[in-house]
Every structure is written in structure tokens, then in C-alpha cells.
Write a protein that holds these residues in place. Structure first.
Motif, PDB file in Angstrom:
ATOM      1  N   CYS A   1      47.081  29.489  44.645  1.00  0.00           N
ATOM      2  CA  CYS A   1      47.934  29.178  43.494  1.00  0.00           C
ATOM      3  C   CYS A   1      48.003  30.369  42.544  1.00  0.00           C
ATOM      4  O   CYS A   1      49.054  30.684  41.998  1.00  0.00           O
ATOM      5  N   VAL A   2      46.859  31.019  42.383  1.00  0.00           N
ATOM      6  CA  VAL A   2      46.792  32.142  41.446  1.00  0.00           C
ATOM      7  C   VAL A   2      47.709  33.272  41.905  1.00  0.00           C
ATOM      8  O   VAL A   2      48.501  33.810  41.142  1.00  0.00           O
TER       9      VAL A   2
ATOM     10  N   ARG B   1      52.513  34.064  36.997  1.00  0.00           N
ATOM     11  CA  ARG B   1      51.117  34.449  36.769  1.00  0.00           C
ATOM     12  C   ARG B   1      50.447  33.604  35.673  1.00  0.00           C
ATOM     13  O   ARG B   1      49.773  34.115  34.796  1.00  0.00           O
ATOM     14  N   CYS B   2      50.671  32.300  35.763  1.00  0.00           N
ATOM     15  CA  CYS B   2      50.081  31.399  34.766  1.00  0.00           C
ATOM     16  C   CYS B   2      48.615  31.120  35.042  1.00  0.00           C
ATOM     17  O   CYS B   2      47.885  30.675  34.170  1.00  0.00           O
ATOM     18  N   LEU B   3      48.233  31.274  36.292  1.00  0.00           N
ATOM     19  CA  LEU B   3      46.917  30.802  36.686  1.00  0.00           C
ATOM     20  C   LEU B   3      45.979  31.977  36.913  1.00  0.00           C
ATOM     21  O   LEU B   3      46.417  33.108  37.120  1.00  0.00           O
ATOM     22  N   ALA B   4      44.683  31.693  36.869  1.00  0.00           N
ATOM     23  CA  ALA B   4      43.712  32.764  37.069  1.00  0.00           C
ATOM     24  C   ALA B   4      42.465  32.178  37.694  1.00  0.00           C
ATOM     25  O   ALA B   4      42.237  30.962  37.637  1.00  0.00           O
ATOM     26  N   MET B   5      41.690  33.019  38.317  1.00  0.00           N
ATOM     27  CA  MET B   5      40.412  32.558  38.840  1.00  0.00           C
ATOM     28  C   MET B   5      39.389  32.686  37.721  1.00  0.00           C
ATOM     29  O   MET B   5      39.357  33.676  36.997  1.00  0.00           O
ATOM     30  N   ASP B   6      38.566  31.666  37.610  1.00  0.00           N
ATOM     31  CA  ASP B   6      37.450  31.752  36.681  1.00  0.00           C
ATOM     32  C   ASP B   6      36.220  31.433  37.504  1.00  0.00           C
ATOM     33  O   ASP B   6      35.910  30.273  37.741  1.00  0.00           O
ATOM     34  N   GLY B   7      35.560  32.471  37.999  1.00  0.00           N
ATOM     35  CA  GLY B   7      34.456  32.259  38.927  1.00  0.00           C
ATOM     36  C   GLY B   7      34.993  31.595  40.170  1.00  0.00           C
ATOM     37  O   GLY B   7      35.980  32.055  40.738  1.00  0.00           O
TER      38      GLY B   7
END
Ligand SMILES: Cc1ncc(C[n+]2csc(CCOP(=O)(O)OP(=O)(O)O)c2C)c(N)n1
Ligand code: SF4
Ligand code: SF4
Ligand code: SF4
Ligand SMILES: [Mg+2]
Lengths: 287, 300, 378
Positions: free
Chosen positions: B252-253, B259-265
């Protein structure tokens, strides 16, 4: 006497919410991060919803493999059968219960290797079953051995220096064996995949849909195809132009397989034929 | 058993007849078998009879993999009975706990990576931020209370060295501190079994593991990152991610056009909810049904 | 009203299936069982049932199980080579508790063997043919009449116990013409499968005291998951040892709990027999003749004829064998059921096989001679 009318329908006008179709107690599913089978599962559920099929009248028959586990997450009548045989089980079920919508979910190994014989006969017989073959070009469940669709030079645990056998073109096989509906789509085009599956579900007779799926954890890693996003993006990189959406056209994979609907023809459906034949034997109708 | 002095490997070698039962456990794809292979080779070079048995059939990530390595003058059974393992090497924390009862009571050595790989089935609740069924014991609970040994962030150490996949070799290095085999020979055996291009990193990982010393008590590894969810502004359009179902594949990222999404860990989060156009790409392509897009304008 | 008709064994089997309410047949041609399929291809549609010829025996048994899970009484028929192919899926049927009937008309083996000659070589395959432990029920009729009654009983047991039931007979009775008393349809009793009734708390594999869980039908709203993986009461896979142990013991125990229902045997002059013959199927007919002859000449011979082969009626045999001086087990194989008899009887009295593997039935004279010898030496 056997009645082929489904008893109920679902409200296909309502927005699609996958959580209504999943067995929530079993979720999240057991597939690896990024596995294409999960995307195919969503597309299948959305297509079933679009067709207005009720859960109670939906039977999903699966073989053995990661693909075979897909059915267990669907809140319907689900059967996880033996390796390679789901089409044969489904044949019995559909003949016994023509009122059910019977969907088979199988893998490339399940459907083309051990179950190849059942595929060609199901296509020939033309019983009203929708068969979804999740093709990840590998035996995912058993740890990544070569399958009948493993592209040449690909590394698997049984082709450590690259595959050398020719592959099956499953769609050509199903079409040659007589299937009335044959199509293929990649998971990257999930909405198009949903539309394709919905069309297959509406088709009366045997419908074969090959889903190009990604085995991220094993096949992807072994062949340096990148992580899940890279794998799915590479499906797009080699895709055909947008205007050809539903036509077989551009190759997109090393083995150069086109996508779209290849066959859609009206053939006598086996169950109907069988029931008419029986009625004639009973003298109820003149043949 | 106590670790041998780090610098000096001359002292009293273990008598040749004193074999060992070593249990190596982890989940698929972590390199359990590499450790047991190295151990088996080292033992073989010493003239021991070696037996190694393993389970690695369901090689999917998340599937349990374990390997029993037994060596002695004479070995009959290929498996180690409960309570009879001299050493337990765990590449994943929950697996370490699961196999703890196989260690010799009071005497066994316990070496574990504190990294957690939370299996999908540990997520028992669909609610956002709900607690997971993953093991709750901390390293401090285990080390010292049950057995001699250590819990270290091997994955962290390997990542710092340049490749998280060498975590197994870090643990092997740590384990080597209990065995009086020459370092050079370990290096040789490891070089022989790892892929050519990774010899350097594996050597470094081995040395780092071997030289590892416990941190001061207050710097114990932090608990794993909590699931982060940043719901979008409550408009007609919105995207949300159910951390309990997200497996962090990153699809999804990388595929969101805005580019709304990001990985957080290990999980995906919504970073810039306002930029979301409600295109549903993320929803369609999330293999885990973790993304929900609300868009009153676009049909699902 | 009972009517008397002359029927071939395989024809009787087909008629019995219809009478028992079987409404689905899938099969693949193989000598000497094909006549069953041939009859049913015509008879099934007449009663609103379905006949389908599949691509092989694996597909046949799979389709039968599919139909059974769909709610129909279902059957397939085959011979040794096909029975071998079916084994994996028979195990599946046992595991998911799908009732079905498998008729195996035994012919000479191994491999293609002697397609047109009789044998009794599948006795152990019927017991142990599928991998792992599973509940096993196998019936061995010895006459055309019995093919009729035992095929009906096979459906009754399958439906009642929710398990596959094998009917084993051989080429001789399969193609033998005998007169059969065909009961009136109203006199045929096959108990209805235990259906889930929508009660709250119902679980697909939670059994009652008889070890049998009530079954759901697709479309009835239960939406069950069926899997050959070891599953919990919920139907979903598990590997938790206590649950696996509980589920597997219940599955296997289903046979023990219902032994009285399943076991069936017949005796002839067995109470005071010094030499007890244990014989089944066609061989039992020769043994019956041998017993009569032997008794006429003063030799105290008797016959124990298991009609249920698996589970073997062991208590009944143990009682009678305990009084005999020797036990003789004639069979048309290299010695299969004799192993079970030896297990039940132990060392005393001695248990002796009498085997024949040349495709010829065992004649009464051979049995008479073997009994005489045992009567003298044992
Ligand atoms: C009779 C039999 N042979 C072999 C197996 C082992 N087996 C399980 S899954 C599988 C292959 C599955 O591959 P595929 O159908 O491509 O599914 P995937 O896991 O890739 O989705 C095999 C060989 C089995 N279960 N049964
Ligand atoms: S092994 Fe491959 S096919 Fe199976 S779940 Fe993992 S990624 Fe998917
Ligand atoms: S809906 Fe479209 S824009 Fe919004 S987060 Fe998902 S991919 Fe990005
Ligand atoms: S696609 Fe789904 S599983 Fe993958 S990172 Fe995004 S939310 Fe998580
Ligand atoms: Mg596959």
C-alpha cells in the motif's frame, strides 16, 4: 428432483465490505506478507458480492496448497479437499446441489500437475463451476519447488540452477479442453480481476480464470524479484496499454502470457443436459 | 555451564566423550538450519557422532522451524527429549519461550534473539490497537530465572552490520562462547556454508555475537513498536489501516499514488490523510484486508 | 411385499443402492464391477438421482464425497486397481465424516493381475489402505441375496455413523445369478443421517454419545468448513495435542461405541466344533459344504462366517475359538484375514491358513482335507 434455483441472494447494491464475507475469527489469514493470494481472495469476494450471491448458497471448494487455504477464510460453505482433486469434489457437489454456486480455488501445482486430468475433464464436461487457479509459478506451501508453470531459468528448491522444463499455458489448455469461459488477470489489476471473476461467475458452464499471483516469501526471494511492492509493480511495468483492458494482448511476464478474456462461448451446460436426459428417461419430456 | 573466557580458548577442553544436545528454534526463513549445520560440522570435525533432525516442511514465514543437534561419542535418538537440551538457541522470542521446557532444568544454556516476529494468528482481536496474544514474558523474566544464558537483539546487531539476515550468525557467535572450539575453525566452517557473497558479513556477525556483553540492566530492549494508526480527517474520503491485520508488506505504501501512507516499523500507517483521493488502490491491493477506504464518491 | 427375482450379484448391488435411497453414483469402468455402473446409469435418472462417469477412480470417489457433503446418499463401485487409487480420498471421507459406500469387487492381484478371475486380496487394503489411522467398516456378503441386504446395510451404517463403508465381494458372486428375495420398498430401512437442526451452540464436529456429530447441509445456513486437516469441534484446523487427541480418539472410537450395530456374523455347527473354519465371501460357501460333509463323517467341524469384516466380530469368535482344537482360515489370497484371526485367538488353539492365489475359488474338498489333517494333528 434436483432444483437448480438458488434460494437466496445478497444485496449487491450495498457497498462491498469484505468483513461481511470473511470468517473474522480466523483472520488475519495465514498467508505471508504481500502474498498475492490475499489480493485474489478480495477480488473473489468482491465479485461474489457483485453477482448478488448469498453466502449460504456459495460453496468454495479448494485443493491443497497456500491457494487451498484461501477458502477457509470465506464465510460460506467451504471445503478444503485433497491435493489436486477440488474439481472432482466440486463436480459431485454441483451435480448433487445445482442450487449452489460452486467456486473452486486451486493452485498451479494443484490444478495443472496432480490435478491436470481433472481440469481437462471439467472443461470438457462443462458443468457450471467457476475455477480460480492462483498461479504463483511455484509450490508455495511445500517450500518453493518447481511447478508446471515455473518459467524457464527460474530458481526454485528443485531447480536450483534454473528451471529447464517447458511450462503449461493453463488458459490455452482449458480452452483446448473445451471450457466455455477462459480468462487471465494479474493481481496488480485487482479491479479488473474482480470484473473478470464476476463475468466467470455469471457464465453458465465451466469457467476458468487464471490469476497471476505472487509468492513473495519464497519465489520472490529465491529469484531476487524484490519485496512484495516490487513484485507487484513489475506486473504493471510490463502490462499492456490501458485501452486494451479486456483484450488479450501485450505480454507482461518472462513467459509472455497475455491477459483478458480469451474464450466466452455458449455451450450446453452439463448439469442441465444431464437433468433433461434424466427427464427423458423418465418419460417426462420427449428428448 | 558458564561461558568460557572470551579471549582465551585454551582452557580445559571438554572431554571428547562429553557430547551436547543443542536445540535450535525459530520461524521459517531465519536460518535455523544454518546454525545447526555449522554445529554439526564443528562436532564432526571433533570425531563426534552427530545426529541432526529438523522440521522445516511448511517453510512459509511464520511456520515453526526447529532443529535438534546431538553429538557425542555415540548418539542413538535423533531428537532431544524435554529437559535434556544443554543449549537452546532461539532466533525468535516466542519460539524461545515455547521450547524453554526442553532445557536441562537449572543447567541448560539459553541464547535468544529478543526480536519478535508476531505471527498473524497472534492477533486475536480485530479492534484497532487491541492487545495481541503474543507471549508477554520479557527477556529479563527468563534469563536468570530459568537458565544460564543471554537474550540479545541479534537482529539489531546484524542490521547495524548491514544485513538483518545475519542475525542467526550473531547468535552462533554468541553460542560459540560456550564451546572451546578455535575461532578460526568457526570462521572456516561458516565461510563454507554461507553463500559466497555473504562471507564477510557473516564473519563480522559471528565476531559481534561472540564478543557481545550484556547491556546495563536499564537499557533492556524496548517493547516492540505499538501499532500506530492515524485516522484521516473525518471527511467523505478517508483511509484507515487496521494494524492488527497489517503484515507490513509495504504494498500500500509503495503503490499509493499520493504517497499518503508510510511504514512505521513493522506496520503501515496513514501519514498524510489529507492527500488521500480515495482511489482505493491500497484497499484493493492489500493482501490482508487491513486497509479500508471510505469514499462516498467512488463505488467500491 | 417381498418378490423373488433372479439377479446377478452386481445387478443386485445396483438395485439395493437405489432401494437404500442412494441418489448419486460416480464411477469408472473396471472389470468385474462395471455392471453396477451400467445398471445405475439407467436406473439412477429414473428415480431422480445422478449417475456420472468420471475420468478416473480418484475423481469418482471425490465426486461421491462431494455429493455426500451436498446431502445425498452416494456410492461408487470399483475393483482392486481402482480401490487402490481411491485410498487417499477414502481417508478424507473418514476424516471429514462424509458418509459414502464403496463397493470393491475383488479380482486377482497385485497390479492388473487377473481381471476376470476372483480373489479376496483387498481385505487388508480395506483395513489399512489409507494412510494414518481411520475408522474402518467393511462388509463381506457371500451370496447375491446378501449383496442386496449388505449393500442396504452399508448405506444404513454409513449414514448413521457418518463414515465410508466398503462392501467387499469377489468376481464369482458379482457375476453369479441367484434368486433374491427383494423386499418391498417400505420394508427397506436406512436411517436418516443426523442433520444439524439449527440449535444454538451446535458445532460441526461436536459428537453425541454415539460418537457421531450432526451434519450440516450447504444452504442450511450453517456455512461449515470441511477440511482433511486435523480439526477441532469447530471444523477448523488445529494441531493442539490435547484437541487432536480428543478428536482422533472420538473419530476412531465411533467404531467401538457402535460395535453392536456394525458387527455381524453367522455360524454353522460352531458351538461344539473341534476344528473351527473362519471363512467369508465365496470361500464361506465352500466351507459350509465342507462342514456338512465333515459332520456326516463324524468330524466335528464348524464354521464362523464374518459378514462384517471390519471391525471384526472378535468377541464372538474368541468365545467359539476358545472351545476348538484348531482354527482354519481359508481365503483367496496369500493369507490376510488369518493375521487378524491369529491376533484374536492367540497361540491356542493353533490358527492355520489355507490359501489359494491362482484365480480359482477354494473348493470344499480342499477345506475338508485341511480340516481332517488338523483334526488328527492339532
Ligand atoms: C497427494 C499429495 N502429494 C503432495 C502433497 C504435498 N503438497 C501440498 S501443497 C503442494 C503444492 C501446492 O502448490 P500449488 O498448488 O501451486 O499451491 P500454492 O501453495 O503455490 O498456492 C504439495 C505438493 C499433498 N498434500 N498431497
Ligand atoms: S509461501 Fe508463497 S504462496 Fe504461500 S503464503 Fe507465502 S507468499 Fe503466499
Ligand atoms: S485511497 Fe488512494 S490515495 Fe488514498 S491512501 Fe489509498 S492509494 Fe492512497
Ligand atoms: S498492504 Fe496491507 S498488509 Fe501490506 S503494509 Fe499495507 S496495510 Fe499492511
Ligand atoms: Mg503455486
Amino acid at each position: 428432483m434436483l432444483d437448480a434455483t438458488p434460494k437466496t441472494t445478497c444485496d449487491q447494491k450495498a457497498p462491498f465490505d469484505p468483513r461481511e464475507w470473511l470468517r473474522l475469527a480466523a483472520m488475519p489469514h495465514f498467508m505471508c506478507p504481500g502474498c498475492g493470494h490475499g489480493i485474489a481472495l478480495r477480488a473473489l469476494l468482491a465479485a461474489v458480492h457483485d453477482c448478488g450471491i448469498a453466502k449460504d448458497d456459495l460453496a468454495v471448494v479448494c485443493g491443497i496448497g497456500c491457494s487451498g487455504r484461501v477458502g477457509g477464510y470465506i464465510d460460506a460453505n467451504t471445503m478444503h479437499t485433497t491435493h489436486g482433486r477440488p474439481l472432482a469434489f466440486a463436480t459431485g457437489l454441483k451435480l448433487a446441489r445445482p442450487d449452489l454456486t460452486v467456486v473452486v480455488v486451486t493452485g498451479d501445482g494443484d490444478c495443472l500437475a496432480i490435478g491436470g486430468n481433472h481440469l481437462i475433464h471439467a472443461a470438457r464436461r462443462n458443468l457450471d463451476i467457476t475455477c480460480l487457479m492462483l498461479n504463483n509459478e511455484v509450490y508455495g506451501m511445500t517450500g518453493g519447488q518447481a511447478s508446471p508453470t515455473t518459467a524457464a531459468t527460474r530458481v526454485t528448491s528443485t531447480t536450483q540452477s534454473g528451471a529447464i522444463e517447458p511450462t503449461f499455458d493453463a488458459c490455452a489448455l482449458a480452452a483446448a479442453a473445451g471450457a466455455g469461459f477462459v480468462g487471465r488477470e494479474v493481481t496488480r489489476q485487482a479491479p479488473a480481476l474482480k470484473t473478470l471473476i464476476a463475468r466467470a461467475l455469471r457464465h453458465k458452464g465451466f469457467a476458468f480464470v487464471e490469476v497471476m499471483s505472487d509468492c513473495t516469501e519464497i519465489y520472490g526471494r529465491k529469484n531476487d524479484l524484490g519485496e512484495a511492492p516490487e513484485m507487484i509493480l513489475s506486473q504493471k511495468a510490463d502490462m499492456r496499454p490501458e485501452q486494451h483492458r479486456d483484450a488479450p494482448d501485450q505480454p507482461f511476464r518472462p513467459n509472455a502470457l497475455p491477459t483478458g478474456v480469451f474464450v466466452e462461448r455458449d455451450l450446453p451446460e452439463y448439469g442441465e443436459r444431464l437433468r433433461a436426459h434424466a427427464a427423458a428417461i423418465r418419460g417426462e419430456i420427449t428428448p | 555451564m558458564r561461558p568460557l573466557p572470551q579471549e582465551d580458548f585454551a582452557p580445559a577442553p571438554r572431554p571428547a566423550s562429553a557430547g551436547l544436545n543443542i536445540l535450535v528454534v525459530g520461524v521459517g526463513g531465519q536460518g535455523v538450519l544454518m546454525i545447526s549445520k555449522a554445529l554439526a560440522l564443528m562436532a564432526q570435525r571433533r570425531g563426534f557422532a552427530v545426529k541432526q533432525s529438523e522440521v522445516h516442511g511448511m517453510a512459509k514465514r511464520g511456520g515453526i522451524v526447529f532443529s535438534h543437534v546431538r553429538f557425542a561419542e555415540q548418539v542413538w535418538s535423533p531428537t532431544i527429549a524435554r529437559g535434556e537440551a544443554d543449549m537452546l538457541i532461539a532466533l525468535e522470542w516466542a519460539e524461545a519461550l515455547r521450547w524453554l521446557d526442553h532445557l536441562r532444568p537449572g543447567r541448560g544454556v539459553f541464547i535468544a534473539d529478543t526480536r519478535k516476529i508476531v505471527p498473524p494468528f497472534a492477533c486475536r482481536s480485530r479492534k484497532l490497537g487491541a492487545p495481541s496474544a503474543y507471549a508477554r514474558e520479557t527477556p529479563a523474566d527468563v534469563v536468570g530465572r530459568h537458565a544460564d544464558g543471554c537474550a540479545l537483539d541479534a537482529t539489531g546487531i546484524a542490521t547495524a552490520l548491514g544485513d538483518s539476515r545475519a542475525a542467526n550468525t550473531v547468535l552462533l557467535g554468541r553460542l560459540s562462547a560456550w564451546l572451546d572450539y578455535p575461532v578460526a575453525e568457526w570462521h572456516e566452517v561458516i565461510a563454507a556454508i554461507v553463500p559466497k557473497g555473504t562471507r564477510e558479513i557473516n564473519r563480522a556477525a559471528f565476531d559481534a555475537g561472540r564478543a557481545w556483553t550484556p547491556p546495563a540492566p536499564d537499557e533492556a530492549p524496548a517493547a516492540s513498536a505499538a501499532a500506530a494508526v492515524a485516522p484521516g480527517p473525518d471527511l467523505r474520503i478517508g483511509v484507515s489501516i487496521d494494524a492488527a491485520w497489517c503484515k507490513g508488506c509495504g504494498i500500500c505504501v509503495k503503490l499509493c499514488p499520493e504517497r499518503c501512507l508510510a511504514m512505521d516499523g513493522p506496520k503501515a500507517i496513514v501519514r498524510t490523510p489529507a492527500a488521500c483521493t480515495g482511489c482505493r488502490v491500497c484497499e484493493w491491493l492489500c493482501p490482508d484486508f487491513a486497509v479500508t477506504v471510505r469514499n462516498e464518491g467512488v463505488p467500491a | 411385499m417381498t418378490t423373488l427375482t433372479a439377479l446377478h450379484g452386481n445387478h443386485a448391488c445396483a438395485l439395493a443402492a437405489i432401494a437404500a435411497g442412494c441418489r448419486f453414483f460416480a464411477g469408472y469402468p473396471i472389470t468385474p464391477s462395471s455392471e453396477i455402473a451400467e445398471h445405475l446409469s439407467h436406473a439412477m435418472p429414473k428415480v431422480g438421482g445422478t449417475f456420472v462417469q468420471m475420468e478416473d477412480e480418484i475423481a469418482s470417489i471425490a465426486a461421491v464425497i462431494g455429493a455426500s457433503l451436498g446431502g445425498l446418499r452416494a456410492m461408487t463401485a470399483t475393483s482392486g486397481p481402482g480401490f487402490s487409487l481411491m485410498q487417499e480420498n477414502i481417508g478424507y471421507a473418514a476424516m471429514v465424516e462424509a458418509p459414502c459406500v464403496i463397493v470393491d469387487v475383488m479380482r486377482g492381484g497385485p497390479s492388473t493381475g487377473m481381471p476376470t478371475r476372483p480373489a479376496q486380496g483387498d481385505v487388508m487394503q480395506a483395513r489399512f489402505g489409507s494412510h494414518g489411522d481411520r475408522p474402518v467398516v467393511a462388509l463381506a456378503p457371500a451370496s447375491v441375496q446378501e449383496i442386496y441386504t449388505e449393500t442396504i446395510r452399508a448405506f444404513d451404517l454409513a449414514e448413521r455413523l457418518r463414515t465410508p463403508v466398503t462392501v467387499l465381494y469377489d468376481q464369482v458372486i458379482a457375476q453369479l445369478l441367484e434368486s433374491v428375495a427383494v423386499p418391498a420398498p417400505s420394508a427397506v430401512r436406512v436411517r436418516e443421517r443426523k442433520w444439524a437442526n439449527g440449535a444454538s451452540g451446535w458445532e460441526p464436529y461436536a459428537a453425541d454419545d454415539d460418537g457421531v456429530p450432526a451434519m450440516a447441509r450447504p444452504g442450511d445456513g450453517h456455512r461449515v468448513h470441511t477440511t482433511g486437516l486435523t480439526h477441532a469441534e469447530s471444523g477448523f484446523p488445529t494441531q493442539a495435542p490435547p484437541v487432536v487427541d480428543r478428536m482422533m480418539r472420538r473419530l476412531l472410537g465411533k467404531i467401538d461405541v457402535n460395535r453392536a450395530l456394525i458387527e455381524k456374523h453367522e455360524t454353522l455347527a460352531a458351538e461344539d466344533a473341534e476344528v473351527l473354519i473362519v471363512a467369508y465371501g465365496i470361500t464361506a460357501r465352500a466351507a459350509r459344504r465342507a462342514v456338512t460333509t465333515l459332520r456326516e463323517t463324524g468330524v466335528k467341524a464348524g464354521l464362523f462366517r464374518p459378514i462384517t469384516l471390519w471391525p471384526f466380530p472378535e468377541a464372538a469368535l474368541a468365545r467359539l475359538a476358545g472351545r476348538a482344537r484348531a482354527v482354519l482360515v481359508p481365503e483367496m489370497n496369500a493369507g490376510q484375514l488369518v493375521l487378524e484371526i491369529q491376533r484374536i485367538v492367540g497361540h491356542t488353539p493353533p490358527v492355520r491358513p489355507l490359501t489359494r492365489i491362482d484365480g480359482e475359488p477354494i473348493a470344499p474338498d480342499e477345506i475338508t482335507a485341511a480340516v481332517r489333517e488338523l483334526a488328527v494333528h492339532a
